[in-house]
Design an enzyme around this catalytic site. Structure first.
Site, short mmCIF file in Angstrom:
data_model
loop_
_atom_site.label_atom_id
_atom_site.label_comp_id
_atom_site.label_asym_id
_atom_site.label_seq_id
_atom_site.Cartn_x
_atom_site.Cartn_y
_atom_site.Cartn_z
N ASP A 98 0.87 -1.18 0.00
CA ASP A 98 0.00 0.00 0.00
C ASP A 98 0.90 1.23 0.00
O ASP A 98 1.78 1.37 0.85
CB ASP A 98 -0.90 -0.01 1.25
N HIS A 314 -10.95 -2.83 3.04
CA HIS A 314 -10.88 -2.39 4.44
C HIS A 314 -11.74 -1.17 4.72
O HIS A 314 -11.98 -0.83 5.88
CB HIS A 314 -9.42 -2.08 4.81
#
Length: 552
Positions: A98, A314
């Site tokens: 990420d 998420h």
């Protein structure tokens, strides 16, 4: 379209804090991920998207980075990270990090220097403005409240589109971009295979012109990033682009553009929100809207870009609770939603727990939640006099902690996630929904996902076939075809618990027909279908010389 190594791949997102706790402190960690690599290899995934594990004070669960070159102590060490990359490679699994470069933590050394004085060399690494009459503009933070924070040290405001502990970087500063490219090269040299780029459509913002997304320099910066970093490695990249349309997605992902490989669209994710009212303002999903939205992305990017396919991550609630049936038909609806998505063109993304049908969490007390966005929303609405029950109704449906409850590995205490006290309470249904039971049961959601992943590797028509929506006005059935050469893929999905009548589209010859996958036993051939069972989904592979027809 040039074929790429990741076109047949499936990505699995790991939110490390909630995946698997190795050391018993209640927080998932990198050694815990390593322990579960065999599970992921058995599922068949090719790429792990690893949510942030960098050093962070954890104001926004790791998306507030204080050091890009260190690992958060909650998660382990850099040696653990090196071992994860190596152990994943042994199983032919790539790691996609990420990448968070729109903002840092206010504890990053750049910001610590930047706030010291107006003439500090790092001052222009962030966005500062003078104002004697309150915030410099009325831009609001995604996490509620103004996007400007007054700093007494120099008497100016800094800009933060997210938490006040997440000051926005100024990427118009060339030195900032150079530092970020150096950091990206560091991770690629370590052996990661690419990046998921957090809110990447914000990096070209022009705040004084009130342009936040798709700024005039955005694509120049992405092309520069490609030249300086990405083009020198066989990478995979996906940009989080909440503002993207199919038209702008072609700019990000088109052949010869030399920017990103794919982007995350948010258009389908907002279809159960009241227009212009934000994510918490709920409305029922209209299946016609979903069909039109997904089909637009499928048809407009075909041959001109590449789709990312997802229901969960998420930041999103569990799809079975959201658009499926978390009760009586949890298994059937989870398989239906998976089938519908995985048969489309693009790279599929599975969020941890999706493959076992995990569902939303219902906490009655706001103190049980950990997500900053959720807590800020609650406090804001309470201050406005909105009743607690009304606020919690939206949180139970859309709150980000729905996705962040710990992974349910088995029926032991805390679902086998930890031997300690979990950082966020495990969903109480772990005795009935867990990976151990799923792997033992060949009729489980897990094996349905495993088969979908394998089918993508075996059938080029799933990867490259042309998409056509059929039965487009049907209020309950989502059906489409994929075509390639003399092959037709027919995908039929019943989106609810009713049993709608089904009629094979005219002109369809199913004499040479194979059932690739179904979520029920005893599935009939297309011409013999009379009605669909609750949440039934079936995929047929048909050999036909009549592939030029459009079936209506």
């Amino acid at each position: 379209m040039n074929k790429k190594w990741w076109h047949q791949s499936t990505v699995y997102q790991i939110y490390p804090r909630s995946f698997n706790d190795h050391d018993g402190d209640g927080i998932g960690d990198i050694p815990g991920i390593i322990e579960k690599l065999d599970y992921l290899a058995f599922l068949g995934i090719d790429i792990i998207w690893l949510s942030p594990v960098y050093q962070s004070p954890n104001d926004d669960n790791g998306y507030d980075i204080s050091d890009y070159y260190e690992i958060m102590s909650d998660f382990g060490t850099m040696e653990d990270m090196d071992r994860l990359i190596e152990e994943a490679r042994k199983r032919d699994i790539h790691i996609m990090m990420d990448l968070v470069i729109n903002h840092t933590s206010d504890e990053h050394r750049w910001f610590i220097e930047s706030r010291k004085s107006k003439d500090n060399p790092y001052r222009d690494y962030y966005v500062w403005r003078e104002s004697s009459d309150g915030p410099p503009s009325d831009i609001t933070s995604v996490f509620s409240g103004p996007a400007w924070e007054y700093d007494e040290e120099t008497g100016e405001y800094y800009f933060h589109l997210f938490s006040k502990k997440q000051p926005d970087l100024n990427l118009h500063n060339k030195e900032v971009r150079k530092h970020l490219y150096t950091m990206m090269n560091f991770w690629l040299e370590k052996g990661v295979s690419g990046f998921r780029m957090d809110v990447i459509d914000l990096i070209g913002k022009e705040i004084d012109e009130n342009i936040l997304t798709d700024g005039p320099n955005l694509h120049d910066y992405l092309q520069e990033m490609n030249r300086e970093v990405l083009s020198t490695y066989p990478t995979i990249t996906v940009g989080e682009t909440p503002s993207a349309t199919p038209e702008t997605a072609k700019l990000y992902t088109g052949e010869g553009r030399d920017e990103l490989d794919m982007v995350f669209t948010f258009q389908h994710m907002s279809l159960d929100e009241r227009a212009g009212k934000g994510k918490w303002a709920l409305k029922p999903l209209d299946l016609i809207d979903l069909k039109q939205t997904l089909s637009k992305w499928q048809t407009e990017l075909h041959g001109q870009g590449w789709n990312s396919l997802y229901w969960n991550n998420h930041d999103q609630p569990r799809i079975v609770s959201r658009w499926g049936n978390e009760g009586e038909y949890r298994v059937e609806s989870a398989k239906m939603l998976a089938t519908l998505l995985h048969m489309m063109q693009g790279t599929p993304y599975i969020y941890q727990g999706e493959e076992i049908g995990m569902i939303n969490i219902v906490f009655d007390d706001i103190r049980d939640y950990r997500d900053i966005e959720t807590i800020n929303y609650y406090n804001e609405k309470i201050s406005e006099g909105v009743p607690h029950a009304d606020i919690m109704k939206s949180i139970h449906v859309k709150g980000r902690d729905n996705a962040r409850t710990p992974f349910q590995w088995d029926s032991n205490l805390h679902g086998g996630f930890t031997t300690g006290t979990p950082w966020l309470e495990v969903n109480g249904n772990y005795k009935n929904i867990n990976a151990e039971d799923a792997v033992k049961n060949e009729e489980s959601i897990f094996y349905h996902y495993k088969k979908l992943i394998q089918l993508r590797k075996e059938h080029d028509i799933i990867v490259y076939g042309e998409y056509e929506l059929i039965l487009e006005d049907h209020p309950e059935i989502f059906a489409y075809t994929r075509k390639s050469g003399n092959e037709i893929l027919l995908v039929i999905a019943n989106f609810n618990e009713h049993e709608p009548a089904f009629t094979l589209p005219s002109g369809f010859d199913d004499k040479d027909c194979e059932i690739l996958i179904s979520n029920y036993r005893g599935t009939a051939h297309p011409s013999e279908l009379k009605k669909l069972r609750p949440y039934e989904a079936v995929v047929y592979l048909i050999q036909s010389e009549n592939t030029s027809n459009s079936f209506q």
